[in-house]
Motif scaffolding. Structure first.
Motif, PDB file in Angstrom:
ATOM      1  N   THR A 228     -12.031  -6.681  -3.984  1.00  0.00           N
ATOM      2  CA  THR A 228     -11.744  -5.275  -3.640  1.00  0.00           C
ATOM      3  C   THR A 228     -13.000  -4.519  -3.217  1.00  0.00           C
ATOM      4  OG1 THR A 228      -9.985  -5.317  -5.310  1.00  0.00           O
ATOM      5  CG2 THR A 228     -10.598  -3.165  -4.459  1.00  0.00           C
ATOM      6  N   ASP A 256      -9.285   2.990  -2.749  1.00  0.00           N
ATOM      7  CA  ASP A 256      -8.721   1.954  -3.620  1.00  0.00           C
ATOM      8  C   ASP A 256      -9.242   2.013  -5.054  1.00  0.00           C
ATOM      9  OD1 ASP A 256      -6.778   0.575  -2.256  1.00  0.00           O
ATOM     10  OD2 ASP A 256      -8.091  -1.031  -1.540  1.00  0.00           O
ATOM     11  N   LYS A 259      -7.542   0.360  -8.156  1.00  0.00           N
ATOM     12  CA  LYS A 259      -7.532  -1.089  -8.403  1.00  0.00           C
ATOM     13  C   LYS A 259      -8.547  -1.484  -9.470  1.00  0.00           C
ATOM     14  CE  LYS A 259      -5.633  -2.402  -3.921  1.00  0.00           C
ATOM     15  NZ  LYS A 259      -5.845  -3.066  -2.624  1.00  0.00           N
ATOM     16  N   GLU A 274      -2.195   3.361  -6.254  1.00  0.00           N
ATOM     17  CA  GLU A 274      -2.399   4.612  -5.496  1.00  0.00           C
ATOM     18  C   GLU A 274      -2.376   5.813  -6.439  1.00  0.00           C
ATOM     19  OE1 GLU A 274       0.076   1.608  -3.163  1.00  0.00           O
ATOM     20  OE2 GLU A 274       0.207   2.571  -5.128  1.00  0.00           O
ATOM     21  N   ASP A 345      -8.452   1.026   6.958  1.00  0.00           N
ATOM     22  CA  ASP A 345      -8.082   0.213   5.800  1.00  0.00           C
ATOM     23  C   ASP A 345      -7.422  -1.086   6.255  1.00  0.00           C
ATOM     24  OD1 ASP A 345      -7.449  -0.632   3.208  1.00  0.00           O
ATOM     25  OD2 ASP A 345      -5.627   0.573   3.113  1.00  0.00           O
TER      26      ASP A 345
END
Length: 409
Positions: A228, A256, A259, A274, A345
């Motif tokens: 990530t 993000d 995450k 989210e 993204d």
């Protein structure tokens, strides 16, 4: 009195880059002499003057010593006895510690020209470690000059590591930090800024929410790069490559964060990341007192970027809610920036950098369809107050249904 051009203007001329801002240092002068020549004083902490005609800044040569914590914890001493070399030694990097006179004769006591040729960002003196802001500045210069092959000298990186561990970074004000962060994000290679901060341990102190993303896996089917943190850097890289504004780049960096909160046993899936990420995005926004437009877009992109990717599948009612959330009727530019962030993204994935993003035009078309609903006919039918609002919503939903049907045909 001797006047020298110093710092970035000298560095960029030697690099063959355009010179924008010019800093001047005046050696052997007093405040009284400057005033007598028509210079106007500015700055409360140390003697800086504006040129009577050009308006450029001229500073008296000065020394400094550490007297407290943080960027502002310094005592300055300016007098006609301070030499040019003494003034230059207090600067951060050797490439910023050069001066030249009006004949372009170079004064380079700390071998800045040699480091320019070696493509090294190296500190001038051990006093570098007295100013925590320099950690951010060096990382920013690394982002600016990465394309020319510049790297941070190992011994300078070690000093940055010591500063990161010392607790001094916490003494930085939000305003000073944001100034460096925002400038760094607008460089050609902002990912290098984040990489250098991470390498010296500063990212963990300044933005632990971003640092936590590294090592967190994502499903390989959607994210061939898996990590990530690596994905976040790639999205930021795409934003720079496509010349996106600061608002979009800031949103790309933070989109993000949720995450980083996923329990390991749920990896590589990140259900509802989210929504979970919103409190983290809000915390980072507030920590650096980011401008309102940056804060708003980062939160909206964090919450809705998955909607952006699934745009073609969204029900008309969900699409309408999305458009309402962005207030596309009064703030069309913000929705454009959201679309841009979603596209960055989608492209910020290994091997997918050139992928097409049909969702962008679809979302624009949906916004236009909703905007075409005229209010006047509804007023003429007698709708007003909350009833008018509901009537407008019904008509927009109808327009979006027609739009979706036409797009699917």
């Amino acid at each position: 009195m001797q006047i020298y051009k110093v710092g970035g203007a000298v560095r960029d001329r030697l690099l063959g880059k355009p010179v924008t801002d010019i800093d001047w240092v005046v050696v052997g002068a007093t405040t009284e002499e400057m005033l007598a020549k028509g210079f106007r004083p500015v700055g409360a902490d140390f003697p800086v003057f504006l040129h009577p005609k050009s308006g450029e800044e001229y500073a008296l040569a000065r020394t400094e010593r550490k007297s407290g914590r943080g960027y502002g914890g310094f005592t300055f001493h300016a007098s006609p006895e301070v030499t040019l070399e003494e003034d230059l030694i207090r600067r951060d990097l050797t490439i910023n510690a050069m001066a030249e006179d009006d004949q372009q004769n170079l004064t380079d006591p700390y071998h800045g020209q040699r480091d320019l040729e070696a493509r090294l960002l190296r500190h001038v003196s051990p006093a570098f470690a007295e100013d925590p802001l320099r950690v951010l500045r060096v990382a920013r210069f690394a982002a600016r000059y990465a394309g020319l092959g510049f790297t941070v000298a190992p011994e300078t990186l070690e000093l940055m590591r010591q500063l990161s561990e010392s607790g001094e970074l916490e003494a930085l004000t939000a305003e000073r930090s944001w100034k460096e962060i925002s400038r760094a994000l607008m460089e050609d290679q902002p990912r290098v800024f984040i990489e250098v901060l991470r390498e010296c341990g500063a990212l963990k102190v300044l933005m632990p929410e971003v640092d936590a993303l590294f090592g967190v896996p994502q499903p390989e089917a959607h994210h061939p790069e898996i990590d990530t943190g690596v994905h976040t850097l790639s999205v930021l890289e795409q934003a720079a490559r496509h010349k996106q504004p600061l608002t979009v780049r800031w949103a790309c960096l933070l989109h993000d964060l949720g995450k980083g909160l996923t329990p390991e046993e749920e990896w590589p899936r990140h259900i509802a990341h989210e929504h979970k990420g919103l409190k983290l995005i809000k915390a980072v926004n507030e920590r650096f007192k980011a401008p309102k437009d940056c804060q708003e877009l980062a939160l909206l992109v964090g919450e809705y970027h998955t909607h952006g990717h699934r745009a073609l599948e969204l029900k008309p009612s969900t699409l309408l809610e999305l458009l309402q959330s962005f207030d596309v009727y009064r703030r069309p530019q913000r929705f454009e920036e959201f679309i841009a962030a979603c596209e960055m993204d989608a492209r910020g994935r290994k091997g997918l950098e050139q992928r097409s993003y049909p969702q962008a035009d679809y979302l624009r078309g949906a916004a236009n369809a909703a905007r075409t609903v005229a209010v006047q006919p509804l007023l003429e039918k007698g709708f007003k107050g909350p009833e008018l609002g509901e009537a407008i919503k019904r008509e927009r939903l109808k327009a979006l249904k027609a739009y979706k049907d036409a797009a699917s045909a």
